[in-house]
Design an enzyme around this catalytic site. Structure first.
Site, PDB file in Angstrom:
ATOM      1  N   SER A 198       0.682  -1.038   0.124  1.00 42.04           N
ATOM      2  CA  SER A 198       0.217  -0.060  -0.506  1.00 42.04           C
ATOM      3  C   SER A 198       0.550   1.108  -0.155  1.00 42.04           C
ATOM      4  O   SER A 198      -0.377   2.319  -0.144  1.00 42.04           O
ATOM      5  CB  SER A 198      -0.996  -0.071   1.383  1.00 42.04           C
ATOM      6  OG  SER A 198      -0.176   0.041   2.671  1.00 42.04           O
ATOM      7  N   HIS A 226      -5.444  -3.335  -2.338  1.00 36.23           N
ATOM      8  CA  HIS A 226      -5.066  -2.571  -3.918  1.00 36.23           C
ATOM      9  C   HIS A 226      -5.070  -3.217  -4.746  1.00 36.23           C
ATOM     10  O   HIS A 226      -4.887  -2.219  -5.998  1.00 36.23           O
ATOM     11  CB  HIS A 226      -3.337  -1.914  -3.324  1.00 36.23           C
ATOM     12  CG  HIS A 226      -3.874  -1.146  -1.800  1.00 36.23           C
ATOM     13  ND1 HIS A 226      -4.011   0.474  -2.017  1.00 36.23           N
ATOM     14  CD2 HIS A 226      -3.473  -1.631  -0.745  1.00 36.23           C
ATOM     15  CE1 HIS A 226      -4.048   0.858  -0.820  1.00 36.23           C
ATOM     16  NE2 HIS A 226      -3.977   0.023   0.496  1.00 36.23           N
ATOM     17  N   LYS A 257     -11.615   0.163  -1.874  1.00 34.61           N
ATOM     18  CA  LYS A 257     -11.197   1.096  -2.194  1.00 34.61           C
ATOM     19  C   LYS A 257     -11.455   0.818  -4.205  1.00 34.61           C
ATOM     20  O   LYS A 257     -12.750   1.438  -4.259  1.00 34.61           O
ATOM     21  CB  LYS A 257      -9.764   0.537  -2.341  1.00 34.61           C
ATOM     22  CG  LYS A 257      -9.015   0.349  -1.271  1.00 34.61           C
ATOM     23  CD  LYS A 257      -8.419   0.341  -0.393  1.00 34.61           C
ATOM     24  CE  LYS A 257      -7.722   0.925   0.632  1.00 34.61           C
ATOM     25  NZ  LYS A 257      -6.624   0.499   1.753  1.00 34.61           N
TER      26      LYS A 257
HETATM   27  C1  LIG Z   1      -6.844  -0.542   3.286  1.00 31.37           C
HETATM   28  C2  LIG Z   1      -6.367  -1.676   3.551  1.00 31.37           C
HETATM   29  C3  LIG Z   1      -7.044  -2.436   4.253  1.00 31.37           C
HETATM   30  C4  LIG Z   1      -7.625  -2.367   5.035  1.00 31.37           C
HETATM   31  O1  LIG Z   1      -9.369  -2.222   3.972  1.00 31.37           O
HETATM   32  P1  LIG Z   1      -9.880  -1.702   4.580  1.00 31.37           P
HETATM   33  O2  LIG Z   1     -11.129  -2.423   3.750  1.00 31.37           O
HETATM   34  O3  LIG Z   1     -10.151   0.646   4.147  1.00 31.37           O
HETATM   35  O4  LIG Z   1     -10.826  -1.574   6.179  1.00 31.37           O
HETATM   36  C5  LIG Z   1      -6.796  -3.434   4.364  1.00 31.37           C
HETATM   37  N1  LIG Z   1      -4.763  -3.434   3.809  1.00 31.37           N
HETATM   38  C6  LIG Z   1      -4.414  -3.363   3.264  1.00 31.37           C
HETATM   39  C7  LIG Z   1      -3.350  -3.369   2.335  1.00 31.37           C
HETATM   40  C8  LIG Z   1      -5.197  -1.568   2.816  1.00 31.37           C
HETATM   41  O5  LIG Z   1      -3.969  -0.907   2.142  1.00 31.37           O
END
Ligand SMILES: *Cc1c(COP(=O)(O)O)cnc(C)c1O
Length: 401
Positions: A198, A226, A257
């Site tokens: 990320s 992602h 996302k």
């Molecule tokens: C954003 C993210 C999460 C968490 O996801 P949400 O649905 O926003 O809680 C988990 N793992 C990674 C790598 C992320 O970037």
């Protein structure tokens, strides 16, 4: 003869003396963060996520969202949400096992399992909850977890919750991982990794990780937060893209996302999902998310299947942007996807760079410790299908200066 010790008379309490302030220490801690350029101010967005965003009243080209395919502000998701809310009400009213699991949730879990080509899926209130609860359900005391040093906070917290032995290996260092697996004893061994990291925009070597897990008899859990919607012919992520369906045992993803909705999921064999229904505490002891969210997420999955040109175009935009930066000598630290960091070093340098970009019309957030290691503060450009080539070319010029 035992001597008697008279208790000292307690001084009369002065009603006017200030009571000790139990949270008073916070002021000092915040002052320390401020001195290290580590305060995190709250911005306010007006309107929806789009190629340009209004933050604190200032309109900027938006490189600061995870809305990779442009679905977060898409009216088709809003309509699907309204439809589910009209049919099932707004609140879920209970945890999934009690009475919170509605038809909209059931449809969503089936859509996820079918997108990923697995037996079953379980939807959580967030990707964070999905990661932390799943790791703690799969590993416990007596087990060992092997975790890439750049893994997301939700994986790290899952490792802590599990109370297993945790071995952190250098970023994507396969030799170090295999050495650790071969030289540590445990009842169960679990390898956890982001697929698309990320903060770095780097990609985990999934085929090699599968081989190592197979050789060492380990479980492999991957976090596709992602990559969901962006990679793979069907859009299910990097496991699909790399043909690793058989070697990855547990796939976590997010609906928040590229899918533009909210919530997280775990997908895999039916027996895994059945186990999580009994052991994943953040799922068992938490209210199901609103049916409207499930309706919007299911609609997004349908769109991801139908609008594959969006991920192709996003990946072409990203490749062109990375090439422009590299040609200008900008350090993007090995990024290979739609997440493109520009390494600044110290927190103050990242903040100054973000401010200079904002003055040029771009929102590119500064990322500082503990989100990144000390000395690796950066600004992170998250590209979206919504961006125009012209805006990205101007941004590359601004970064190249
Ligand atoms: C954003 C993210 C999460 C968490 O996801 P949400 O649905 O926003 O809680 C988990 N793992 C990674 C790598 C992320 O970037």
């Amino acid at each position: 003869m035992p001597c008697r010790i008279e208790p000292a008379p307690s001084p009369p309490r002065d009603a006017r003396a200030p009571l000790p302030e139990p949270l008073g220490w916070i002021d000092g801690e915040l002052a320390d963060l401020a001195a290290g350029d580590l305060l995190r101010p709250q911005r306010i967005r007006s309107g929806r996520q789009a190629a340009r965003v209004v933050l604190d009243g200032r309109e900027l080209v938006n490189l600061g969202s995870n809305d990779y395919l442009g679905y977060a502000g898409d009216v088709r998701l809003t309509k699907a949400a309204s439809k589910a809310a009209c049919a099932e009400g707004f609140g879920a009213g209970a945890s999934p096992l009690v009475s919170g699991h509605s038809q909209a949730h059931e449809n969503l879990e089936q859509a996820i399992a079918s997108l990923l080509g697995v037996e079953a899926a379980l939807v959580f209130a967030s990707g964070f909850a999905a990661n932390s609860a799943t790791i703690a359900a799969v590993a416990g005391p007596g087990d060992a977890i092997y975790s890439d040093e750049r893994n997301h906070a939700s994986l790290i917290d899952g490792c802590r919750l599990a109370r297993a032995a945790v071995h952190v290996y250098p970023h994507r260092d396969l030799a170090a991982l295999e050495r650790l697996l071969a030289t540590t004893a445990a009842r169960r061994k679990l390898v956890v990794t982001d697929t698309l990291f990320s903060m770095d925009g780097t990609i985990a070597p999934l085929p090699d990780l599968c081989d190592i897990a197979r050789r060492q008899g380990a479980i492999l859990l991957v976090d596709e937060a992602h990559a969901t919607g962006v990679f793979g012919a069907r859009g299910s992520g990097l496991v699909e893209e790399t043909g690793c369906d058989d070697g990855v045992h547990i796939r976590v993803g997010t609906l928040s996302k590229a899918l533009g909705a909210a919530g997280g999921f775990v997908a895999g064999p039916g027996r895994l999902v059945e186990w999580l229904r009994h052991k994943a505490r953040a799922w068992i002891f938490s209210t199901a998310h609103p049916p409207a969210v499930a309706g919007a997420a299911a609609r997004a999955i349908e769109l991801v299947g139908r609008e594959s040109e969006r991920r192709r175009e996003l990946r072409a935009l990203s490749a062109a942007f990375r090439e422009r930066l590299t040609a200008r000598g900008v350090d993007i630290g090995g990024a290979e996807a739609q997440i493109v960091p520009v390494i600044a070093g110290e927190p103050a340098a990242a903040l100054a760079l973000a401010e200079r970009l904002a003055a040029a019309g771009f929102f590119v957030p500064a990322i500082r410790p503990p989100s990144v290691p000390v000395g690796r503060s950066l600004v992170r450009a998250s590209l979206s299908w919504l961006h125009s080539e012209a805006d990205l070319a101007r941004l590359a010029d601004a970064l190249g200066q």
